[in-house]
Structures are given as structure tokens and as C-alpha cells.
Scaffold this active site. Sequence first.
Site, PDB file in Angstrom:
ATOM      1  N   GLY A 359       0.821  -1.194   0.000  1.00  0.00           N
ATOM      2  CA  GLY A 359       0.000   0.000   0.000  1.00  0.00           C
ATOM      3  C   GLY A 359       0.856   1.245   0.000  1.00  0.00           C
ATOM      4  O   GLY A 359       2.068   1.189   0.222  1.00  0.00           O
ATOM      5  N   GLY A 361       0.920   4.803   1.833  1.00  0.00           N
ATOM      6  CA  GLY A 361       0.296   5.589   2.889  1.00  0.00           C
ATOM      7  C   GLY A 361       0.784   7.014   2.859  1.00  0.00           C
ATOM      8  O   GLY A 361       1.501   7.431   1.941  1.00  0.00           O
ATOM      9  N   GLY A 362       0.391   7.763   3.867  1.00  0.00           N
ATOM     10  CA  GLY A 362       0.785   9.158   3.940  1.00  0.00           C
ATOM     11  C   GLY A 362       2.282   9.335   4.097  1.00  0.00           C
ATOM     12  O   GLY A 362       2.822  10.382   3.776  1.00  0.00           O
ATOM     13  N   PHE A 363       2.968   8.302   4.575  1.00  0.00           N
ATOM     14  CA  PHE A 363       4.392   8.451   4.855  1.00  0.00           C
ATOM     15  C   PHE A 363       5.276   7.759   3.844  1.00  0.00           C
ATOM     16  O   PHE A 363       6.477   7.918   3.856  1.00  0.00           O
ATOM     17  CB  PHE A 363       4.713   7.918   6.258  1.00  0.00           C
ATOM     18  CG  PHE A 363       3.991   8.680   7.316  1.00  0.00           C
ATOM     19  CD1 PHE A 363       4.484   9.903   7.738  1.00  0.00           C
ATOM     20  CD2 PHE A 363       2.815   8.205   7.862  1.00  0.00           C
ATOM     21  CE1 PHE A 363       3.814  10.625   8.704  1.00  0.00           C
ATOM     22  CE2 PHE A 363       2.155   8.918   8.823  1.00  0.00           C
ATOM     23  CZ  PHE A 363       2.632  10.144   9.254  1.00  0.00           C
ATOM     24  N   VAL A 366       4.592   0.813   1.441  1.00  0.00           N
ATOM     25  CA  VAL A 366       4.795  -0.328   2.323  1.00  0.00           C
ATOM     26  C   VAL A 366       4.915  -1.577   1.460  1.00  0.00           C
ATOM     27  O   VAL A 366       4.095  -1.805   0.566  1.00  0.00           O
ATOM     28  CB  VAL A 366       3.628  -0.488   3.309  1.00  0.00           C
ATOM     29  CG1 VAL A 366       3.932  -1.596   4.304  1.00  0.00           C
ATOM     30  CG2 VAL A 366       3.369   0.815   4.033  1.00  0.00           C
ATOM     31  N   LYS A 387       8.194  -0.454   5.637  1.00  0.00           N
ATOM     32  CA  LYS A 387       7.670   0.859   5.278  1.00  0.00           C
ATOM     33  C   LYS A 387       8.837   1.776   4.960  1.00  0.00           C
ATOM     34  O   LYS A 387       9.750   1.938   5.768  1.00  0.00           O
ATOM     35  CB  LYS A 387       6.846   1.432   6.444  1.00  0.00           C
ATOM     36  CG  LYS A 387       6.175   2.758   6.103  1.00  0.00           C
ATOM     37  CD  LYS A 387       5.518   3.370   7.325  1.00  0.00           C
ATOM     38  CE  LYS A 387       4.154   2.768   7.605  1.00  0.00           C
ATOM     39  NZ  LYS A 387       3.101   3.347   6.757  1.00  0.00           N
ATOM     40  N   ASP A 490      -2.724   9.792  15.470  1.00  0.00           N
ATOM     41  CA  ASP A 490      -3.374   9.543  14.185  1.00  0.00           C
ATOM     42  C   ASP A 490      -4.200   8.265  14.228  1.00  0.00           C
ATOM     43  O   ASP A 490      -4.021   7.351  13.435  1.00  0.00           O
ATOM     44  CB  ASP A 490      -2.331   9.476  13.067  1.00  0.00           C
ATOM     45  CG  ASP A 490      -2.930   9.841  11.717  1.00  0.00           C
ATOM     46  OD1 ASP A 490      -4.110  10.255  11.670  1.00  0.00           O
ATOM     47  OD2 ASP A 490      -2.218   9.696  10.701  1.00  0.00           O
TER      48      ASP A 490
END
Length: 566
Positions: A359, A361-363, A366, A387, A490
Amino acid sequence: MPLFVILLCFTFTLARSTGDVTDFVFNGFAGANLTVDDSATVTPDGVLVLTNGTYLMKGHGVYPSPLHFHSPPPSAVGGTVLSFSTTFVFVILSEYADFSSYGIAFFVAPTNDFTATLPSQYMGLFNTTDVGNATNHIFAVELDTVLDVEFGDIDSNHVGINIDGLRSLTAAPAAYYDDDAGSGGELRNMTLISGEAMQVWVDYDGTTTELNVTLAPLRVPKPKRPLLSHAVDLSNVITATSYVGFASSLGSMSSRHCILGWSLSLNNGSAPSLDYSKLPNPPVAANGNGWSKTVVEAVVPIAIVVAIAVVTGAFVFALRRVKYAELREEWEDEFGPRRFSYKDLYHATDGFADTHLLGVGGFGKVYKGVLLLLPSASTATLEVAVKKVSHDSRQGVRKFVAEIMTIGRLQHRDLVRLLGYCRRRDELLLVYEYMPNGSLDRFLYDRDDRNLKAADAALDWSKRFRIIKDVALGLYYLHNSCEQVIVHRDVKASNVLLDDKMSGHLGEFGLARLHDHDANPRTTRLVGTIGYLTPELARTSKATPLTDVFAFGVFILEVTWGVRRR
Ligand SMILES: *[C@@H]1O[C@H](CO)[C@@H](O)[C@H](O)[C@H]1NC(C)=O
Ligand SMILES: *[C@@H]1O[C@H](CO)[C@@H](O)[C@H](O)[C@H]1NC(C)=O
Ligand SMILES: *[C@@H]1O[C@H](CO)[C@@H](O)[C@H](O)[C@H]1NC(C)=O
Ligand SMILES: *[C@@H]1O[C@H](CO)[C@@H](O)[C@H](O)[C@H]1NC(C)=O
Ligand SMILES: *[C@@H]1O[C@H](CO)[C@@H](O)[C@H](O)[C@H]1NC(C)=O
Ligand SMILES: *[C@@H]1O[C@H](CO)[C@@H](O)[C@H](O)[C@H]1NC(C)=O
Ligand SMILES: *[C@@H]1O[C@H](CO)[C@@H](O)[C@H](O)[C@H]1NC(C)=O
């Protein structure tokens, strides 16, 4: 010339028929009927080429009939060896200017069959079992161009007197005493493999048992003072009838050993003089350059190949260094065991292949990876989620890594376990335990109508309730059970991961701080996700456990309602 050859042949035939050859002269060997074997040949020009350049070969050129070396009556060993005198002209055409392969030996031997002998250092005269044995009855003068420690050689350019073996009775570096007026009999060095023709004289006095060996460049008159003078009784060495000739051999260097002329006398006098004008020219290679190349010429192609190999190797090495480059600083030592090597992670994820992408993600992205726990056993593996978090601030990263690793030490069944990390220049890699069912929001929102039933079955009410409880426990643990209060910042469905039994695990804790560190510390930026933030957070920008609880409330609504807050 033809008349001369015919005359010569006639003389030999006559002499052989009487069995009493005492003198011969070969100004070149054309039509001479020498006995040659192995790599030895006589060229049409009349050069006796003992070694033709093929490695590990030996070659012999032998006078066709044996000579009577003992004064009458010819008994076996033990008679008096007649005085003899011989001279020959040789040239060594070496492939390299400073390396050659063994050399040439003039020999007197009881046989002309050398099939049992070895090439290389054995000179085509001996083998490993008979070398040095007095039963050989071989006398030899060696022109040796290889330093053989085994046989006590003095250097790689010497003349030696050998009996029955390869350890010289006496030897001297190739040289001659210059008789020229004014030189005062100075010793002049010579190089056997120079490619220049040279002459050798071997004189033996049967009464005084004195043996002289003299060397000189071609056309230089025989020096008065011999290079070697040695008292040696050959009567127990040379058998009554013996063959005379030349032996030569090559090791792993290619060179051609040639004899251009030869004379011998058993008549109590000096060997007949050679007619230099009649000697054949040594063979020259087709390239006109001769055979002599300098070692530089030979080494340059090798050096180029080696250089290319080294550069390629260095390049590959550098590439690997860049490919697997990591950033590692002293302060990280305390996290040592938690530190993964980039190379391991790279291989675990097949080079961070898109097929491993779990996926975005915001960071960062992954990836799913499979780590080998023991390098030796491919069966012991661990599934992980890697990640990749990009960052720019180095100072921030230090504090962040310290923090995230502190949190990583927390072990709670409702928190996604952080196994370790790895750092590269602008990248932080976080290694988490792998959650087979991915994130909760996928079950809540990414459903197409056909699979609605299946999705609902996977996430029925009891399961949703359990997930909410899991997240509540995880959050409670973060807020209350650690030395310091940890604010998640979060909490939301996409940060809740599901294991194979659909239990919820709160993940991504602490990550929100990364944005904090990246920003100017004095103007703390708002972190979290819009929709999950308390209204006052927008004003104070201060995250507290209570802001987490607010987000958790939104999360409960989300899970029960199945609608994303916007
Ligand atoms: C040298 O002689 C050997 C034996 O006769 C032969 O096999 C080889 O081909 C020769 N090499 C050359 C370069 O003529
Ligand atoms: C060459 O020498 C061999 C051995 O002595 C002998 O058998 C042969 O007849 C000789 N050939 C000629 C042409 O002289
Ligand atoms: C060595 O040479 C001798 C003859 O001088 C022979 O009898 C013996 O078999 C040879 N040995 C080997 C190992 O070839
Ligand atoms: C020398 O050679 C002879 C006959 O080949 C053999 O009987 C003897 O043992 C050898 N001597 C040595 C010291 O090898
Ligand atoms: C001659 O050779 C010997 C030994 O090989 C060496 O010590 C000496 O320096 C050489 N002399 C000259 C003039 O090259
Ligand atoms: C060896 O050389 C010495 C010195 O030149 C000389 O006196 C002697 O006669 C020579 N012996 C022989 C056998 O040529
Ligand atoms: C060789 O010559 C010397 C002197 O020149 C003489 O004394 C000797 O007897 C001769 N030997 C033979 C075998 O002719």
C-alpha cells in the site's frame, strides 16, 4: 658448398665404417644426418633447432654414431678418457627479452635414447628417479637460463659443469675474459638469452683431468682464460663408447634453442675451428621482428585485461556499495540489534518490487518482505512489512528514531510490533510484523457490490466490536502503561491493521511526529488527519491523550457506521 657437404659425408662414412671417428666439423647441419628427436629438427638452412617453442618439450641433436672415448684398449668404465675438445655456436631466441626456459646442454652419454627423461629443469637428460645417480654416466656442460633452487643454481644466466645430475660441480655467470689489448683481461658479462650467437669451448685434458669451459660472443677469438676451469676425472663418468650431442628443454616459457655449428676432436688437440662465414643464420620469425619481445610487450595485453577486470570489479563493488548504501551513525549503536541491513531488506522485498507493494500511505510505500532468519536455513523465514519513509531533516531523524525505537520496544498484542529499522540517506525503513489482512479501512470502504456479502461476513458485528476493543486496549496501553505518555496522534481506520484472525492492531504510532520534526520546531504544525482532530487542536496545536480519545470516538463511529468521516 654441395662439394663440401659431399666431402663431409664421405669423410664421416669412411670414419664410421672404420669405427674410429675422432674429428668432425659442422659449419651448419644441412645434410649432416644428426639423430634428432622430440621437438628437435634441422632446418633446411642447417640450423639445429632443439626446442621449437612448444611448451614442456625436450629435444636432442646427437652425433649419429657413438665415439670411442677411452684410450686403447677400449675397456668399459675405468679406462683412461682421452683428451677431447669441442666447440659449438648457439643462439637462444627467447619469446621474452628477460625470461627464457631452461637452456642447452652439451652432453656425453652412454645412450642416444632419451625417451625416459623429462623436460623443464631435467633438461631432457634426467628424470626424477635417476637424477644424480652415478649409474647415469652423463657428463654435461649446461647453459642454464633458469634459476632452479632445487639444484642449487647460482642465477638464471650461468654456465655449469654437471656430472650425472643437475647440481653443477662448478658454475659461473655467463661471461668471458676480454683479451683485447688494453682491457687487461676484464670479465665481460654476457646474457645467454640475448638472442646473440655465442660460442662455447669445452676442453678436457685426460692426463691432468683438467676441464676448461670458455664462452665468448660469436667471432670473438677464444679467450685465453677460460670461464670455468675444474679438475675432474671423467674416466669413471664417460663410458668407453659414448654419444655426444645437445639436449634442451622448455618449461612454461616458449623459446627456441638453436645450434649453428659444432666441431669436436678426440685427437689430443683443439677442436677444429668453425668457419663462421658458412654458419647458417638463426631463424627469424615471420614478423621480421625476431622472436624477442620485451616482457613489457607481453605484459601489456595481460595488464589491460587485468585492469579491465579490476575496474569492472571496482565498478560492480561501487555499484553494490551505492545500491546497498546505508546511513549509520554512532548514536544508533544502542539500537544495534534492531538495525536491519539494507541489503537484507532489499532481498527480502525482491528489490522493493511493485509486486510486493502492500500500500501507499501518507508516509511512504509499504512492501511485503520475507526475511531469512538464519542465512543458512532457507526454511526459517519471517514475513514482514517494510515501510519506506522519506525524510529530509537529519536532526529530526535522530530524535525520531530514538522515539520510535522506544515505542518499538513496547510489546502489546494490540499494537503492531516494530521489529527494527534501517536508515539510508533520505530514507528511513521501518520493519513491522506482517498483518495478513491489511488495514481495516480496506474492509470498511473498498468493497464492490458483488462481494458485499463476503465482506460483511468477514467483518460482522462481533468482529467489529472486537476490533474496537483491541484498538481501545492498544491506545490505553500507549497512554497509561509506559514510562511516559505516548500520544498516537493519528488514530483512524487506515492505521488499524488486521491479523489472520481479524484481530485489530494499532499501527503507525509515533509516525505523525515525523512531520513535526521536519517542520520548524517553534511553529509546530498540525498533525493527524482532518476529521479526526479535536476542534481545539486546530487552535492550540497541542496533541494530548485526549485528542487521541476524540479520534478514537470518530473511529468507533467509522467502524459501526461504515462511513468515512470527511
Ligand atoms: C614442435 O615439435 C613438436 C614435436 O615434433 C610438435 O608437436 C609441435 O607442433 C612443434 N611446434 C611447433 C611450433 O612447430
Ligand atoms: C644416418 O645415421 C643413421 C644412424 O647412424 C644411419 O642408420 C643412417 O644410415 C644414416 N643416414 C645417412 C643418409 O647417412
Ligand atoms: C628414469 O630413467 C631411467 C633411465 O635412466 C629409467 O630406467 C626409469 O624408468 C626412469 N624413471 C621414470 C620414472 O621415468
Ligand atoms: C641408481 O640407479 C641404480 C640403477 O638404476 C639403482 O640400482 C640404484 O638404487 C640407484 N641409486 C640411487 C641412490 O638411487
Ligand atoms: C656481471 O654479472 C655479475 C653477476 O651476474 C654482477 O655481479 C656484475 O655486477 C655484472 N657486471 C656488470 C659490469 O654488469
Ligand atoms: C685450461 O686453461 C688454462 C688457463 O688458460 C690452461 O693453462 C690449460 O692448459 C687449459 N686446459 C685445457 C685442458 O685446455
Ligand atoms: C697428447 O699430447 C701430449 C702433449 O702434447 C702428450 O704428452 C700426450 O702423450 C698425448 N696423448 C695422446 C693420447 O696422444
